[in-house]
Design an enzyme around this catalytic site. Sequence first.
Site, short mmCIF file in Angstrom:
data_model
loop_
_atom_site.label_atom_id
_atom_site.label_comp_id
_atom_site.label_asym_id
_atom_site.label_seq_id
_atom_site.Cartn_x
_atom_site.Cartn_y
_atom_site.Cartn_z
N HIS A 93 0.84 -1.20 0.00
CA HIS A 93 0.00 0.00 0.00
C HIS A 93 0.87 1.25 0.00
CE1 HIS A 93 -3.47 -2.44 0.31
NE2 HIS A 93 -3.27 -2.83 1.54
N GLU A 112 -6.06 -8.97 2.78
CA GLU A 112 -5.56 -10.08 3.60
C GLU A 112 -6.72 -10.85 4.23
OE1 GLU A 112 -3.40 -10.85 7.86
OE2 GLU A 112 -2.63 -9.15 6.69
N THR A 128 -2.95 -9.93 10.48
CA THR A 128 -1.59 -9.84 11.02
C THR A 128 -1.25 -8.45 11.54
OG1 THR A 128 -0.73 -9.41 8.78
CG2 THR A 128 -0.67 -11.70 9.58
#
Length: 282
Positions: A39, A125, A159
């Site tokens: 990103h 994710e 995460t």
Amino acid sequence: MRVLVAEHHGMCFGVRDAIALARSLPTPDTVTVYGELVHNEQVNASLAARGLAISSEAGRTIPDTPAVLVTAHGISDLERGRLLASGKRIVDATCPLVRRVHLIAHRLRDQGWFVVVLGQAGHVEVRGIVEDLWRWAVVGSIDDARRWDADRIAVICQTTTPPEQAELLGAAVARANPHAEIRFVDTICAPTRERQQALRSLLGVVDALVVVVGRHSNNTRKLAATAAARGIPCTHVQTAAELDARWCAQFGTVGLTAGTSTPDETIRAVHERLIRIGQEVA
């Protein structure tokens, strides 16, 4: 004005490895990056300049190129199978720590657990994790925690979830489901923990905070949110040119941190500009 830099900041090994893999490709014009590799607009622009295509439709449209580069955020086995069935060669840059979450989620699924993922709904994710599950929910706020028709609920994390947030959300899930056996599996990555801890230490000794990275980065938003929760003024920039000298100069001590998608050279440039600003107001 003093400038203090967080002990842990910037790119994690998963991001570094993904970028290195993309930059090492011998025929980049035959590869489509499946979404944003990281990103960070600067990094993605540099990859596009090398000839890599970048798909904004990852998970929706099969790319035209012979090869597809899976980003550090990973994809589901379901999506991987779809790409392979279409004849694509997969170049896999999935972070090992994200892959670990997938393996844990699959094992919990196979053992019959209802899986709750603490994280941002719709994040690439998280999407990659839940697409392979049968019974699941995503909890990004306390309001998302509700009673589920399940006797065994396993809770895992995106995460980049801040540890304090994971504790609050996990407790909310347990309160909403007193009838169920609750199992918490800590899948927060070590770099996230290190950066959050370093930020907490920094916030105790600064008057304001500068956070550097792309605006779409989840972990960077969490860093900024941590500062806001402590009442520390915070500004979020992608480059040194975006720094507002007048804003910075009003503080005696300014802290600097960066998310895991931020290149070292960008952090150095912001740091140097902050020092110059400090010298100008001294």
